[in-house]
Structures are given as C-alpha cells and as structure tokens.
Design a protein around this motif. Structure first.
Motif, short mmCIF file in Angstrom:
data_model
loop_
_atom_site.label_atom_id
_atom_site.label_comp_id
_atom_site.label_asym_id
_atom_site.label_seq_id
_atom_site.Cartn_x
_atom_site.Cartn_y
_atom_site.Cartn_z
N GLY A 81 2.40 -5.31 -4.01
CA GLY A 81 2.17 -6.15 -2.87
C GLY A 81 1.93 -5.33 -1.62
N MET A 82 1.71 -6.00 -0.54
CA MET A 82 1.40 -5.37 0.74
C MET A 82 2.48 -4.39 1.18
SD MET A 82 -1.51 -6.14 2.23
CE MET A 82 -1.22 -6.01 3.98
N ASP A 83 3.73 -4.67 0.87
CA ASP A 83 4.82 -3.81 1.31
C ASP A 83 4.85 -2.48 0.56
OD1 ASP A 83 5.58 -5.76 3.10
OD2 ASP A 83 7.05 -6.64 1.73
N LYS A 84 4.09 -2.37 -0.51
CA LYS A 84 4.11 -1.15 -1.32
C LYS A 84 2.83 -0.34 -1.17
CE LYS A 84 7.34 -3.04 -4.60
NZ LYS A 84 7.66 -3.32 -5.98
N VAL A 85 2.05 -0.63 -0.16
CA VAL A 85 0.78 0.07 0.05
C VAL A 85 0.92 1.03 1.23
CG1 VAL A 85 -1.64 -0.22 0.72
CG2 VAL A 85 -0.58 -1.84 -0.85
N GLN A 86 0.49 2.27 1.01
CA GLN A 86 0.44 3.26 2.09
C GLN A 86 -1.01 3.67 2.24
OE1 GLN A 86 3.13 6.29 0.66
NE2 GLN A 86 4.78 5.48 1.91
N ILE A 87 -1.49 3.67 3.47
CA ILE A 87 -2.88 4.02 3.74
C ILE A 87 -2.90 5.21 4.67
CG2 ILE A 87 -5.06 3.25 4.76
CD1 ILE A 87 -4.20 0.38 4.00
N GLU A 88 -3.71 6.20 4.32
CA GLU A 88 -3.93 7.33 5.20
C GLU A 88 -5.43 7.58 5.29
OE1 GLU A 88 -2.79 12.02 5.89
OE2 GLU A 88 -1.50 10.76 4.66
N VAL A 89 -5.93 7.61 6.50
CA VAL A 89 -7.33 7.92 6.76
C VAL A 89 -7.38 9.38 7.20
CG1 VAL A 89 -9.35 7.39 8.18
CG2 VAL A 89 -7.81 5.54 7.46
#
Length: 86
Positions: free
Chosen positions: A1-9
């Motif tokens: 779910g959304m709480d388990k997503v990490q995004i790095e640009v």
C-alpha cells in the motif's frame, strides 16, 4: 500500500535542472519533499556545472546531495528499489 512505498528521485546531468531553485517546478519539488519523496542531486554534476559556469547551482529546499548520481542509482537498485527512467 501507499504507506510502504519509498520514492527517491536521483538527478544528474541535464536532469539536475529540475532540482534547482530557479526551476519553475521548484514549488512542486518542495511539496513532494515535504511528503517524504526524497530528491537527490549529483555532486559530480554540480561540480561540472561550477567548472563550466563559475557558479554552483542553488538547489531548492528539501533536496539532498549525493557524491555520484549513477552510484546512488546502483546502490538503490541493490537495496531492491525499482529503477524507473523517463
């Protein structure tokens, strides 16, 4: 779910312009950084720009730097991140 997503640009080369304070999208970068999206700017690219122009790029707030953008991407890949390229 959304709480388990990490995004790095990770930005390097011409993509670094996205993370500069003068970019028209700087407010979006700041907003996403405030929502735990990590933005990493390549120190190698910044040094190359400084050598070429005599001025180091000013990054927008919320952006961190990494020694090498490519090395950071490799590191994230080894940690299990999915690489999405534009």
């Amino acid at each position: 779910g959304m709480d388990k997503v990490q995004i790095e640009v990770v930005a390097y080369g011409p993509g670094l312009a996205l993370l500069t304070a003068e970019n028209p999208l700087a407010s979006r970068v700041r907003s996403m950084a405030a929502q735990n999206v990590r933005f990493s700017a390549c120190e190698n690219t910044m040094a190359a720009i400084e050598r070429r122009t005599g001025k180091r790029p000013e990054l927008t707030s919320g952006v961190v730097t990494v020694a090498s953008g490519i090395a950071r991407i490799v590191e994230l890949d080894r940690q299990g991140y999915t690489y999405v390229r534009p």
